[in-house]
Design an enzyme around this catalytic site. Sequence first.
Site, PDB file in Angstrom:
ATOM      1  N   GLU A  89       0.843  -1.191   0.000  1.00  0.00           N
ATOM      2  CA  GLU A  89       0.000   0.000   0.000  1.00  0.00           C
ATOM      3  C   GLU A  89       0.884   1.248   0.000  1.00  0.00           C
ATOM      4  O   GLU A  89       1.961   1.254   0.570  1.00  0.00           O
ATOM      5  CB  GLU A  89      -0.917   0.003   1.232  1.00  0.00           C
ATOM      6  CG  GLU A  89      -1.962  -1.098   1.149  1.00  0.00           C
ATOM      7  CD  GLU A  89      -2.991  -1.035   2.284  1.00  0.00           C
ATOM      8  OE1 GLU A  89      -4.180  -1.211   1.974  1.00  0.00           O
ATOM      9  OE2 GLU A  89      -2.613  -0.824   3.452  1.00  0.00           O
ATOM     10  N   CYS A 328      -1.435   6.488  10.070  1.00  0.00           N
ATOM     11  CA  CYS A 328      -0.329   5.779  10.720  1.00  0.00           C
ATOM     12  C   CYS A 328      -0.832   4.522  11.407  1.00  0.00           C
ATOM     13  O   CYS A 328      -1.808   4.554  12.136  1.00  0.00           O
ATOM     14  CB  CYS A 328       0.313   6.652  11.789  1.00  0.00           C
ATOM     15  SG  CYS A 328       1.152   8.052  11.119  1.00  0.00           S
TER      16      CYS A 328
HETATM   17  N1  SAH Z   1       8.966   0.699  10.471  1.00  0.00           N
HETATM   18  C1  SAH Z   1       9.135   2.124  10.492  1.00  0.00           C
HETATM   19  C2  SAH Z   1       8.230   2.871   9.534  1.00  0.00           C
HETATM   20  C3  SAH Z   1       6.762   2.491   9.497  1.00  0.00           C
HETATM   21  S1  SAH Z   1       5.668   3.079  10.713  1.00  0.00           S
HETATM   22  C4  SAH Z   1       8.989   2.646  11.902  1.00  0.00           C
HETATM   23  O1  SAH Z   1       8.617   1.880  12.773  1.00  0.00           O
HETATM   24  O2  SAH Z   1       9.289   3.806  12.133  1.00  0.00           O
HETATM   25  C5  SAH Z   1       5.549   4.801  10.603  1.00  0.00           C
HETATM   26  C6  SAH Z   1       5.173   5.417  11.963  1.00  0.00           C
HETATM   27  O3  SAH Z   1       3.816   5.097  12.352  1.00  0.00           O
HETATM   28  C7  SAH Z   1       6.069   4.891  13.088  1.00  0.00           C
HETATM   29  O4  SAH Z   1       6.468   5.947  13.914  1.00  0.00           O
HETATM   30  C8  SAH Z   1       5.109   3.964  13.820  1.00  0.00           C
HETATM   31  O5  SAH Z   1       5.542   3.722  15.117  1.00  0.00           O
HETATM   32  C9  SAH Z   1       3.829   4.728  13.710  1.00  0.00           C
HETATM   33  N2  SAH Z   1       2.638   3.945  14.069  1.00  0.00           N
HETATM   34  C10 SAH Z   1       2.422   2.626  13.895  1.00  0.00           C
HETATM   35  N3  SAH Z   1       1.213   2.277  14.372  1.00  0.00           N
HETATM   36  C11 SAH Z   1       0.661   3.398  14.860  1.00  0.00           C
HETATM   37  C12 SAH Z   1      -0.591   3.688  15.468  1.00  0.00           C
HETATM   38  N4  SAH Z   1      -1.502   2.739  15.656  1.00  0.00           N
HETATM   39  N5  SAH Z   1      -0.833   4.964  15.834  1.00  0.00           N
HETATM   40  C13 SAH Z   1       0.091   5.937  15.610  1.00  0.00           C
HETATM   41  N6  SAH Z   1       1.282   5.727  15.041  1.00  0.00           N
HETATM   42  C14 SAH Z   1       1.562   4.473  14.664  1.00  0.00           C
END
Ligand code: SAH
Length: 339
Positions: A89, A328
Amino acid sequence: MYDILSMNLEEIKILMSELNQPAYRAGQVFEWLHKRGAQSFEVMDNLPKAMRAGLAERCRLTPIREVTRQASKDGTVKFLFDLSDATVETVLMRYNHGLSVCVSTQAGCRMGCKFCASAIGGLVRNITAGEICAQIYAMPERVSSIVMMGCGEPLDNFDASLRFIELISAEKGANIGARHITLSTCGLVPEILALAQKKLQINLAVSLHGASDEIRRQFMPIANRYPMDELISACRTYAETTRRRITFEYAMARGINDAPQQAHELAHLLRGMLCHVNLIPVNAKGRERSHFTPTPRKEIDAFAAILTEKGINTTVRRSLGGDISAACGQLRALPKLEK
Ligand code: SAH
């Protein structure tokens, strides 16, 4: 077969010599692929016919196929792409300063973060640099910035992620400068240190989500592998080596990591570092059955005020695309498509 969309100019030059073509042809091929988004060799009409046939024999140029496109009320668009043996995606977001694309760097993810939908099915496979580029070339409009924050952990697919940055920022190609690219990691310490040595001009974002190991472990299994002091020390090295400011992402979950005391701990942890904190209400619709609820806006602002007062530059992130599961924590590898 060569994966030509993942090859840099030097490698394409070597391929040209194999085809008995002059080196300048490599630049033409590169432009077709990365500037004009060519999906086949036939369309490269400034190249000799025999050469195009030679390329088609040696190289695979499988386009990614758009399967669905969903539009949000806020202008965000989410794309589902078929990579024949996997899906990814990609999200297109509209900001005042232009269009930003959130790309996936793996099909699925093996980091297992408890609040993130990308972790649900584990890792399907690493994707190639060309497949990351192709997500950008499939966008309907010109893109001005890129966040590597879709499905996957970019530093767990290190070589492809770095090659992607090299290709997408090439002047002969899409020419999206490194300063307009943000790579987000859950905190793989050896890879952060390896990345520091490359001295790229990209923005590094680190998903922190807690000021202590105890809290971080409630969200992220990776915190068991790399304790906080190692992670922060790697981040300090990164900032000092690259002289680039790190962004710490901090998803706020009610009653877990949002107490004022934790803002003080966070400020202490980050003191003196060239950095910036980005707060975001946790998205409760990430992984099913996750028990996190978002911190109310008022308390996020109070948390931000403490950090700011302690001299830590802090912003609160606006969430986009929630109505189409594009926000996110909501991107995921969908089951393989039936052909
Ligand atoms: N693997 C990388 C990039 C993908 S996630 C990482 O972990 O940084 C991109 C961002 O979204 C990251 O900061 C992650 O922690 C955040 N994220 C994941 N799930 C989320 C959620 N349910 N609510 C808010 N942020 C979230």
